[in-house]
Design a protein around this motif. Sequence first.
Motif: not given
Length: 388
Positions: A33, A59, A248, A252, A255, A258-260, A264, A291
């Motif tokens: 990450f 992001s 990423t 992970f 995908v 919510d992560h993007f 971010l 990170s």
Amino acid sequence: MITGRRAAAAAGVLVLLALPFYADGFWLQSGLFAMAAVLGAIGLGLLTGTAGQLSLGHSFFLAVGAYGYVWFSGGASGSGPSKLTGLGLPPLLALVLAIALAGAAGAAFSPIAGRLRGMYLGVATLALVFLGQHVMLNSRSVTGGFNGRPVEPMALFGFSFSDASPRGLAVLGVPFGGLERLWYLGLALVALGLFTARNLQQGRPGRALAALRDSGTAAAVMGVPVARYRCAAFTVSCLYAGAGGALTALAFKRVVPDHFGLALSIDFLAMIVIGGLGSVGGAAAAAVLVSLLPQVLTVYADRLPLIAPAGSDAFGATPGEAARYLYGAAVVLILTLAPDGLAGLARRYRPRRAPAAAAAAPAPVPVPVPVTVSRTATRPSPGKEPTP
């Protein structure tokens, strides 16, 4: 002669190469990450630090790289509303195409980036984040919707980067699973990204972008095509973001939209400010710091004051919240006390050595200068007696 700086760099490279032999899966995944964050931070540093263009939508382009890899490499699966589509291409080709797709998205937006500057460009790119969230949540056949989509493992010429690989691999008695194999791919991508960014900065494009950052009018007078270079800087930044997003996704293994989000993008802005605007090495160091800080706080939450372990009802901030408080305070301190960031602090406190030739040269011997006294008589002025 090997200088201390080169020796430290060589030692750091050896440590990174040896980590898969000693670190467990949690820290290897956290390191991956961090590598993805380094790639994204380098790209944003080139855009904001070198070219002086503010972007709040970084992001979005990481999401394009991540979902691009998933869609290019994944095949069709499921049925009905949960049916997923994909091209099923070889993973290496999918990785290249995902990075290119992020660059193409940046090139499509670059005409706007070529005409706007400062907060105007920041607000325009901010709209991309909300647009991306809408697309990721509603294009379920491509993105999987709210629950996301699994990621096809990387493979190079028949060599799989998956834990489920039928061919087991052990190096010096240490079993190498998917994360250990992916570690070296991440290192190769980071090394390529650092090398390319440094060459860009030190070459003619970097000097032109620095002139744009200082004054667009002065750069145009010197013959720099302002709009073209701004568009190019935005496109290159998106290429780096696409590489970071694809890495990423691989680390992970799933995908999710919510992560993007906007958080971010703010994280990446914090990285380049803490590292020092315009510094490639500073951006990389700050990306590792920002990170990895939540991961470190998660592991040691039960030993730290005012931090509650994740999922507990204890009083205190969660590790993620505490990490944001800490590097938010770091941004304030950097802007107040060291505007050049970590890179500026490193330059300020770097020990300076006198050149070897100057240190070895003998001290000059003073040579007496002869003093001559003029014996020429001066003629007295009229009406005055001569001075004896």
